[in-house]
Design a protein around this motif. Sequence first.
Motif, PDB file in Angstrom:
ATOM      1  N   CYS A 186      -3.930   2.134   1.822  1.00 50.69           N
ATOM      2  CA  CYS A 186      -3.233   1.324   2.166  1.00 50.69           C
ATOM      3  C   CYS A 186      -2.409   1.602   0.301  1.00 50.69           C
ATOM      4  CB  CYS A 186      -3.016  -0.211   2.649  1.00 50.69           C
ATOM      5  SG  CYS A 186      -3.331  -0.100   4.218  1.00 50.69           S
ATOM      6  N   ALA A 215       4.704   3.729  -4.526  1.00 49.09           N
ATOM      7  CA  ALA A 215       5.453   2.177  -4.304  1.00 49.09           C
ATOM      8  C   ALA A 215       5.902   1.668  -5.765  1.00 49.09           C
ATOM      9  CB  ALA A 215       5.594   1.739  -3.189  1.00 49.09           C
ATOM     10  N   ILE A 216       5.189   1.671  -6.503  1.00 45.86           N
ATOM     11  CA  ILE A 216       5.186   1.238  -7.587  1.00 45.86           C
ATOM     12  C   ILE A 216       5.554   1.522  -8.766  1.00 45.86           C
ATOM     13  CG2 ILE A 216       5.384  -1.172  -6.924  1.00 45.86           C
ATOM     14  CD1 ILE A 216       1.945  -0.824  -8.112  1.00 45.86           C
ATOM     15  N   ILE A 256      -0.513   3.850  -1.133  1.00 43.52           N
ATOM     16  CA  ILE A 256       0.801   4.490  -0.520  1.00 43.52           C
ATOM     17  C   ILE A 256       1.611   2.976  -1.445  1.00 43.52           C
ATOM     18  CG2 ILE A 256       1.986   2.677   0.988  1.00 43.52           C
ATOM     19  CD1 ILE A 256       0.787   5.014   3.023  1.00 43.52           C
ATOM     20  N   LEU A 257       0.615   2.203  -1.481  1.00 39.64           N
ATOM     21  CA  LEU A 257       1.625   0.166  -2.157  1.00 39.64           C
ATOM     22  C   LEU A 257       1.485   1.539  -4.387  1.00 39.64           C
ATOM     23  CD1 LEU A 257       0.235  -1.761  -1.101  1.00 39.64           C
ATOM     24  CD2 LEU A 257       2.510  -1.712  -0.701  1.00 39.64           C
TER      25      LEU A 257
END
Length: 93
Positions: A29, A36-37, A32-33
Amino acid sequence: MEPVRIPSRIDDPVHVLLWSLDELAPMFCGLILGMAIGQATIGFLVGLMVTNFYRRYRDTHPDGYLLHIVYWAGFVFTKARSMVNPYVRRYLP
């Protein structure tokens, strides 16, 4: 009837390399986060730290302790009639 060998760790969660599946979830997690940023390394390191804290917490408490906390907080939703409402803290006769 032939004897059947039963593994000693039959109830253990699935392991991938060194970690169990519930320890890998925060790392993935975070990764993946982080992707994304645009900061995948930082996200993975944060996920690794969360996994480390989770492992320490899990190892010092009995099995199922976190599930009881989640139930006590009221996050378990079920339509079963046998489960008591977790928000009822006091029962009167």
